[in-house]
Scaffold this motif. Structure first.
Motif, mmCIF file in Angstrom:
data_model
loop_
_atom_site.group_PDB
_atom_site.id
_atom_site.type_symbol
_atom_site.label_atom_id
_atom_site.label_comp_id
_atom_site.label_asym_id
_atom_site.label_seq_id
_atom_site.Cartn_x
_atom_site.Cartn_y
_atom_site.Cartn_z
ATOM 1 N N ASN A 52 54.863 -42.651 -35.979
ATOM 2 C CA ASN A 52 55.261 -41.958 -37.194
ATOM 3 C C ASN A 52 55.817 -43.002 -38.157
ATOM 4 O O ASN A 52 56.674 -43.795 -37.769
ATOM 5 C CB ASN A 52 56.319 -40.901 -36.852
ATOM 6 N N PHE A 55 59.721 -42.672 -38.518
ATOM 7 C CA PHE A 55 60.597 -42.698 -37.353
ATOM 8 C C PHE A 55 60.135 -43.727 -36.340
ATOM 9 O O PHE A 55 58.944 -43.964 -36.168
ATOM 10 C CB PHE A 55 60.619 -41.332 -36.655
ATOM 11 N N VAL A 57 59.728 -44.142 -32.417
ATOM 12 C CA VAL A 57 59.457 -43.162 -31.373
ATOM 13 C C VAL A 57 59.577 -43.842 -30.014
ATOM 14 O O VAL A 57 59.074 -44.945 -29.816
ATOM 15 C CB VAL A 57 58.035 -42.577 -31.546
ATOM 16 N N TRP A 58 60.235 -43.172 -29.064
ATOM 17 C CA TRP A 58 60.395 -43.730 -27.721
ATOM 18 C C TRP A 58 60.791 -42.648 -26.734
ATOM 19 O O TRP A 58 61.151 -41.538 -27.130
ATOM 20 C CB TRP A 58 61.432 -44.850 -27.740
ATOM 21 N N TYR A 74 60.242 -36.031 -27.044
ATOM 22 C CA TYR A 74 60.413 -37.474 -27.186
ATOM 23 C C TYR A 74 61.609 -37.803 -28.075
ATOM 24 O O TYR A 74 62.048 -36.990 -28.881
ATOM 25 C CB TYR A 74 59.138 -38.123 -27.738
ATOM 26 N N SER A 75 62.118 -39.011 -27.885
ATOM 27 C CA SER A 75 63.225 -39.500 -28.707
ATOM 28 C C SER A 75 62.668 -40.121 -29.974
ATOM 29 O O SER A 75 61.591 -40.720 -29.962
ATOM 30 C CB SER A 75 64.019 -40.576 -27.961
ATOM 31 N N ARG A 76 63.437 -40.019 -31.043
ATOM 32 C CA ARG A 76 63.061 -40.687 -32.291
ATOM 33 C C ARG A 76 64.312 -40.897 -33.128
ATOM 34 O O ARG A 76 65.309 -40.206 -32.946
ATOM 35 C CB ARG A 76 62.015 -39.893 -33.073
ATOM 36 N N TRP A 77 64.271 -41.908 -34.002
ATOM 37 C CA TRP A 77 65.327 -42.085 -34.985
ATOM 38 C C TRP A 77 64.688 -42.600 -36.257
ATOM 39 O O TRP A 77 63.643 -43.237 -36.236
ATOM 40 C CB TRP A 77 66.479 -42.938 -34.483
ATOM 41 N N TRP A 84 69.672 -46.147 -32.332
ATOM 42 C CA TRP A 84 69.401 -44.991 -31.483
ATOM 43 C C TRP A 84 70.695 -44.381 -30.959
ATOM 44 O O TRP A 84 70.752 -43.202 -30.653
ATOM 45 C CB TRP A 84 68.462 -45.356 -30.338
ATOM 46 N N SER A 88 69.614 -40.975 -33.012
ATOM 47 C CA SER A 88 68.480 -40.473 -32.253
ATOM 48 C C SER A 88 68.548 -38.963 -32.086
ATOM 49 O O SER A 88 69.623 -38.371 -31.976
ATOM 50 C CB SER A 88 68.440 -41.142 -30.879
ATOM 51 N N THR A 107 62.096 -30.771 -34.604
ATOM 52 C CA THR A 107 63.191 -31.380 -33.848
ATOM 53 C C THR A 107 63.812 -30.275 -32.996
ATOM 54 O O THR A 107 64.091 -29.188 -33.504
ATOM 55 C CB THR A 107 64.238 -31.983 -34.800
ATOM 56 N N TYR A 123 68.885 -38.494 -26.582
ATOM 57 C CA TYR A 123 67.716 -39.339 -26.331
ATOM 58 C C TYR A 123 67.345 -39.290 -24.855
ATOM 59 O O TYR A 123 68.020 -38.643 -24.060
ATOM 60 C CB TYR A 123 67.976 -40.788 -26.770
#
Length: 172
Positions: A52, A55, A57-58, A74-77, A84, A88, A107, A123
């Motif tokens: 993205n 963001f 993404v992880w 999924y985690s994102r910030w 994070w 996050s 979200t 996260y």
């Protein structure tokens, strides 16, 4: 839906590692003939990459429901890089295939205030299905507010929590 228990998953992983590291010819002959995992690795299809522009993404986890839909948490910030540990959130995306492409839906867990143990950032989602419910295990923190300190005087800010839902889309 096929879900492996943690114990079965660990046993399966060990069996795979033993199989892949054991000599290919166990009945004698050339015991230097081994399976080379590096030779089997294929390029990742572009559809399998969740990216993205807005963001980072992880830390993703996926379950597939009986209707065939793949649900990814999924985690994102946000970009540009902040942290994070303070920005996050956990997002939700869906796909028709486990390897994607995934489409962002919304979200599902976000900031909610430092008065909560997980109110500053959430996260590392891991989603599991058991007994007709979905369990979303995740790490959260509140930025060190109102938490104990470790033996070096640093605030202990991270905790692991679990949210429960009837469907991987939530509500959590």
């Amino acid at each position: 839906m096929t879900i492996l228990s943690t114990r079965k998953a660990v046993i399966l992983a060990i069996a795979v590692l033993i199989t892949l590291s054991y000599p290919a010819n166990i009945n004698g002959g050339d015991n230097d003939s081994r399976i080379h995992i590096a030779d089997m690795i294929q390029p990742t299809p572009r559809t399998s990459i969740l990216a993205n522009d807005d963001f980072f993404v992880w830390g993703a986890s996926m379950v597939q429901t009986d209707d065939g839909v793949c649900h990814l948490l999924y985690s994102r910030w946000p970009r540009p890089f902040n942290s994070w540990t303070t920005d996050s959130e956990i997002a939700y995306a869906t796909a028709d295939n486990p390897s994607g492409p995934y489409t962002f839906q919304r979200t599902v867990l976000a900031k909610r205030g430092a008065e909560y143990w997980d109110g500053v950032a959430v996260y590392n989602p891991q989603v599991l299905y058991a007994n007709g419910k979905y369990y979303l295990y995740y790490t959260g923190n509140n930025g060190g507010v109102r938490l104990q300190k470790n033996d070096r005087g640093n605030p202990i800010t991270q905790r692991v929590g679990v949210a429960v839902a009837d469907h991987p889309a939530g509500p959590w």
